[in-house]
Design a protein around this motif. Structure first.
Motif, PDB file in Angstrom:
ATOM      1  N   PHE A 131     114.014  37.682 -21.460  1.00 45.30           N
ATOM      2  CA  PHE A 131     114.155  36.461 -21.856  1.00 45.30           C
ATOM      3  C   PHE A 131     115.123  35.742 -20.931  1.00 45.30           C
ATOM      4  O   PHE A 131     116.067  36.412 -20.396  1.00 45.30           O
ATOM      5  CB  PHE A 131     114.676  36.500 -23.182  1.00 45.30           C
ATOM      6  CG  PHE A 131     113.734  36.674 -24.362  1.00 45.30           C
ATOM      7  CD1 PHE A 131     112.899  35.748 -25.007  1.00 45.30           C
ATOM      8  CD2 PHE A 131     113.653  38.079 -24.598  1.00 45.30           C
ATOM      9  CE1 PHE A 131     112.134  36.179 -25.880  1.00 45.30           C
ATOM     10  CE2 PHE A 131     112.629  38.449 -25.445  1.00 45.30           C
ATOM     11  CZ  PHE A 131     111.745  37.439 -26.157  1.00 45.30           C
ATOM     12  N   MET A 132     114.941  34.491 -20.305  1.00 47.97           N
ATOM     13  CA  MET A 132     115.946  33.792 -19.637  1.00 47.97           C
ATOM     14  C   MET A 132     116.002  34.450 -18.119  1.00 47.97           C
ATOM     15  O   MET A 132     117.110  34.280 -17.587  1.00 47.97           O
ATOM     16  CB  MET A 132     117.223  33.657 -20.272  1.00 47.97           C
ATOM     17  CG  MET A 132     117.271  32.663 -21.671  1.00 47.97           C
ATOM     18  SD  MET A 132     118.720  32.065 -22.236  1.00 47.97           S
ATOM     19  CE  MET A 132     118.831  30.577 -21.509  1.00 47.97           C
ATOM     20  N   GLN A 133     115.124  35.327 -17.928  1.00 47.84           N
ATOM     21  CA  GLN A 133     115.097  36.050 -16.759  1.00 47.84           C
ATOM     22  C   GLN A 133     116.335  37.003 -16.878  1.00 47.84           C
ATOM     23  O   GLN A 133     116.673  37.617 -15.516  1.00 47.84           O
ATOM     24  CB  GLN A 133     114.962  35.201 -15.650  1.00 47.84           C
ATOM     25  CG  GLN A 133     113.605  34.474 -15.239  1.00 47.84           C
ATOM     26  CD  GLN A 133     113.615  33.877 -14.064  1.00 47.84           C
ATOM     27  OE1 GLN A 133     114.184  32.814 -13.617  1.00 47.84           O
ATOM     28  NE2 GLN A 133     112.685  34.466 -13.080  1.00 47.84           N
ATOM     29  N   ARG A 134     116.968  37.399 -17.753  1.00 46.89           N
ATOM     30  CA  ARG A 134     118.130  38.393 -18.117  1.00 46.89           C
ATOM     31  C   ARG A 134     118.213  39.215 -18.806  1.00 46.89           C
ATOM     32  O   ARG A 134     118.771  40.371 -18.592  1.00 46.89           O
ATOM     33  CB  ARG A 134     119.257  37.211 -18.191  1.00 46.89           C
ATOM     34  CG  ARG A 134     119.763  36.279 -16.970  1.00 46.89           C
ATOM     35  CD  ARG A 134     120.753  35.312 -17.430  1.00 46.89           C
ATOM     36  NE  ARG A 134     121.009  34.322 -16.555  1.00 46.89           N
ATOM     37  CZ  ARG A 134     120.537  33.175 -16.124  1.00 46.89           C
ATOM     38  NH1 ARG A 134     119.315  32.824 -16.761  1.00 46.89           N
ATOM     39  NH2 ARG A 134     121.007  32.405 -14.816  1.00 46.89           N
ATOM     40  N   TYR A 135     117.570  38.918 -20.186  1.00 44.11           N
ATOM     41  CA  TYR A 135     117.712  39.930 -21.241  1.00 44.11           C
ATOM     42  C   TYR A 135     116.222  40.618 -21.636  1.00 44.11           C
ATOM     43  O   TYR A 135     115.510  40.049 -22.184  1.00 44.11           O
ATOM     44  CB  TYR A 135     118.246  39.013 -22.406  1.00 44.11           C
ATOM     45  CG  TYR A 135     119.333  38.262 -21.987  1.00 44.11           C
ATOM     46  CD1 TYR A 135     120.787  38.757 -21.806  1.00 44.11           C
ATOM     47  CD2 TYR A 135     119.210  36.840 -21.858  1.00 44.11           C
ATOM     48  CE1 TYR A 135     121.891  37.914 -21.638  1.00 44.11           C
ATOM     49  CE2 TYR A 135     120.252  35.966 -21.609  1.00 44.11           C
ATOM     50  CZ  TYR A 135     121.526  36.676 -21.386  1.00 44.11           C
ATOM     51  OH  TYR A 135     122.667  35.897 -20.923  1.00 44.11           O
ATOM     52  N   GLU A 136     116.174  41.905 -21.553  1.00 42.90           N
ATOM     53  CA  GLU A 136     114.945  42.732 -21.692  1.00 42.90           C
ATOM     54  C   GLU A 136     114.793  43.484 -22.777  1.00 42.90           C
ATOM     55  O   GLU A 136     115.488  43.987 -23.311  1.00 42.90           O
ATOM     56  CB  GLU A 136     114.877  43.530 -20.430  1.00 42.90           C
ATOM     57  CG  GLU A 136     113.667  44.351 -20.391  1.00 42.90           C
ATOM     58  CD  GLU A 136     113.373  45.149 -19.326  1.00 42.90           C
ATOM     59  OE1 GLU A 136     112.441  45.930 -19.115  1.00 42.90           O
ATOM     60  OE2 GLU A 136     114.268  45.411 -18.432  1.00 42.90           O
ATOM     61  N   ILE A 156     116.145  47.367 -26.760  1.00 44.00           N
ATOM     62  CA  ILE A 156     117.146  46.383 -25.812  1.00 44.00           C
ATOM     63  C   ILE A 156     117.364  47.357 -24.872  1.00 44.00           C
ATOM     64  O   ILE A 156     118.314  48.160 -24.819  1.00 44.00           O
ATOM     65  CB  ILE A 156     118.227  45.918 -26.617  1.00 44.00           C
ATOM     66  CG1 ILE A 156     117.620  45.066 -27.889  1.00 44.00           C
ATOM     67  CG2 ILE A 156     118.976  44.927 -25.496  1.00 44.00           C
ATOM     68  CD1 ILE A 156     118.845  44.452 -28.598  1.00 44.00           C
ATOM     69  N   TYR A 157     116.765  47.138 -23.471  1.00 46.09           N
ATOM     70  CA  TYR A 157     116.993  48.200 -22.526  1.00 46.09           C
ATOM     71  C   TYR A 157     118.395  48.229 -22.289  1.00 46.09           C
ATOM     72  O   TYR A 157     119.067  47.319 -21.675  1.00 46.09           O
ATOM     73  CB  TYR A 157     115.851  47.752 -21.431  1.00 46.09           C
ATOM     74  CG  TYR A 157     115.906  48.825 -20.158  1.00 46.09           C
ATOM     75  CD1 TYR A 157     115.280  49.790 -20.347  1.00 46.09           C
ATOM     76  CD2 TYR A 157     116.835  48.709 -19.267  1.00 46.09           C
ATOM     77  CE1 TYR A 157     115.124  50.689 -19.207  1.00 46.09           C
ATOM     78  CE2 TYR A 157     116.751  49.407 -18.176  1.00 46.09           C
ATOM     79  CZ  TYR A 157     115.981  50.875 -18.390  1.00 46.09           C
ATOM     80  OH  TYR A 157     116.019  51.738 -17.526  1.00 46.09           O
ATOM     81  N   GLY A 158     118.725  49.633 -22.177  1.00 46.74           N
ATOM     82  CA  GLY A 158     120.290  49.993 -21.750  1.00 46.74           C
ATOM     83  C   GLY A 158     121.134  49.771 -22.618  1.00 46.74           C
ATOM     84  O   GLY A 158     122.234  49.905 -22.545  1.00 46.74           O
ATOM     85  N   LEU A 213     124.428  42.867 -25.281  1.00 49.22           N
ATOM     86  CA  LEU A 213     125.750  43.107 -24.423  1.00 49.22           C
ATOM     87  C   LEU A 213     125.807  42.099 -23.295  1.00 49.22           C
ATOM     88  O   LEU A 213     126.812  41.847 -22.708  1.00 49.22           O
ATOM     89  CB  LEU A 213     125.700  44.711 -24.048  1.00 49.22           C
ATOM     90  CG  LEU A 213     125.790  45.627 -24.956  1.00 49.22           C
ATOM     91  CD1 LEU A 213     126.026  47.219 -24.308  1.00 49.22           C
ATOM     92  CD2 LEU A 213     127.227  45.174 -25.685  1.00 49.22           C
ATOM     93  N   GLY A 214     124.654  41.847 -22.718  1.00 48.77           N
ATOM     94  CA  GLY A 214     124.799  40.895 -21.559  1.00 48.77           C
ATOM     95  C   GLY A 214     123.465  40.934 -20.766  1.00 48.77           C
ATOM     96  O   GLY A 214     122.395  41.450 -21.205  1.00 48.77           O
ATOM     97  N   VAL A 215     123.573  40.637 -19.433  1.00 49.12           N
ATOM     98  CA  VAL A 215     122.525  40.677 -18.536  1.00 49.12           C
ATOM     99  C   VAL A 215     122.027  42.225 -18.433  1.00 49.12           C
ATOM    100  O   VAL A 215     122.710  43.031 -18.134  1.00 49.12           O
ATOM    101  CB  VAL A 215     122.786  39.901 -17.142  1.00 49.12           C
ATOM    102  CG1 VAL A 215     121.576  40.176 -16.320  1.00 49.12           C
ATOM    103  CG2 VAL A 215     122.937  38.486 -17.470  1.00 49.12           C
ATOM    104  N   THR A 216     120.475  42.360 -18.757  1.00 51.79           N
ATOM    105  CA  THR A 216     120.126  43.871 -18.622  1.00 51.79           C
ATOM    106  C   THR A 216     120.331  44.350 -16.969  1.00 51.79           C
ATOM    107  O   THR A 216     119.909  43.588 -16.066  1.00 51.79           O
ATOM    108  CB  THR A 216     118.694  43.707 -18.901  1.00 51.79           C
ATOM    109  OG1 THR A 216     118.355  43.377 -20.202  1.00 51.79           O
ATOM    110  CG2 THR A 216     118.226  45.190 -19.002  1.00 51.79           C
ATOM    111  N   ARG A 217     120.971  45.547 -17.034  1.00 49.34           N
ATOM    112  CA  ARG A 217     121.171  46.303 -15.922  1.00 49.34           C
ATOM    113  C   ARG A 217     120.644  47.700 -16.108  1.00 49.34           C
ATOM    114  O   ARG A 217     120.605  48.292 -17.158  1.00 49.34           O
ATOM    115  CB  ARG A 217     122.332  46.313 -15.259  1.00 49.34           C
ATOM    116  CG  ARG A 217     122.922  44.792 -14.923  1.00 49.34           C
ATOM    117  CD  ARG A 217     124.341  44.989 -14.473  1.00 49.34           C
ATOM    118  NE  ARG A 217     124.563  43.614 -13.964  1.00 49.34           N
ATOM    119  CZ  ARG A 217     125.258  42.621 -14.739  1.00 49.34           C
ATOM    120  NH1 ARG A 217     125.302  42.678 -15.775  1.00 49.34           N
ATOM    121  NH2 ARG A 217     125.473  41.298 -13.954  1.00 49.34           N
TER     122      ARG A 217
END
Length: 266
Positions: A131-136, A156-158, A213-217
């Protein structure tokens, strides 16, 4: 408008079901059972389970990919099904990105992992909805396929494993129904409210209004970076031939998310 019609409309308003002498609700605008409170707009549901309702934006219905753009190798459509393309040696990933940007949305998507299954763990039918090219939200073959819990299907990955694992066997079509609420940032970029997500996998709740938590990494703790109110959706190419069909979204109004945001009740 004739005087007669005006009188009729006034009479209908006076006769509207409800009350005008009840206590005020916490929103500060409407009374309990308020006769003057506007009715919700009518939306026609899909003709079959999973079919798009009348107010949905259909992103893929089995034919055109006009709503999308690939970042590399074009994705293939055959027999009404969209499949991640094979990656040649040395080629970069080819994500599929919507041309339109979205914020708060309801998303419906159906996916299928290969049968017989290939590889194991994170290499078995790995993809994702970003989503929004950020949240996977992770896509994976989760049927008897051990991997780290925050990387399995429905996670929610990670960050958060799914509450349960309702995966179907490889080769069977599976459904995601997801409510995504974008994060809110102050004018200076400070996070006011994190993104939240509610996820149903095959009709089973696996994430319940979970804060993100934020942008998926990968292999890092996610953190937020300020961004705009809308950005494209993205399907991930992880070099696995995952297939998709029946993808649609419903952009959500402010009323769908503001109920738990302090100072935003209206």
């Amino acid at each position: 408008m004739s005087l007669g019609l005006i009188a009729t409309n006034a009479a209908l308003a006076e006769d509207a079901p409800g009350y005008r002498d009840t206590p005020m609700l916490p929103d500060g605008k409407w009374r309990v059972h308020d006769a003057d409170r506007p009715q919700p707009p009518e939306v026609q549901p899909g003709v079959a389970p999973g079919a798009p309702p009348s107010d949905a934006i259909v992103l893929f219905a089995g034919h055109s990919l006009d709503k999308w753009v690939a970042t590399g190798t074009p994705w293939a459509v055959a027999g009404g099904i969209l499949t991640v393309p094979p990656r040649t040696k040395g080629a970069k990933a080819s994500a599929l990105v919507t041309r339109e940007a979205f914020g708060d949305v309801q998303l419906h998507l159906e996916f299928r992992t290969p049968a017989p299954p290939r590889d194991a763990g994170q290499d078995r039918a790995n993809s994702g909805i970003i989503f929004m090219q950020r949240y996977e939200i992770q896509i994976l073959d989760g049927h008897h396929n051990p991997t780290y819990a925050d990387g399995t299907v429905g996670s929610i990955y990670g960050w958060k494993p799914p509450l349960v694992n309702p995966s179907r066997e490889p080769g069977a079509w599976q459904t995601y129904d997801i409510i995504f609420e974008r994060p809110r940032f102050a004018a200076g970029g400070t996070l006011q409210r994190p993104a939240h997500v509610t996820v149903l996998l095959n009709g089973v709740l696996v994430q319940n209004h979970q804060a993100m938590l934020g942008v998926t990494r990968w292999r890092q703790v996610a953190t937020y970076e300020p961004h705009g109110d809308a950005a494209p959706l993205q399907l991930q190419d992880h070099d696995s031939p995952v297939s998709f069909r029946n993808i649609w979204v419903r952009p959500l109004s402010a009323g769908a998310t503001r109920q738990d945001q302090a100072g935003e009740r209206k």
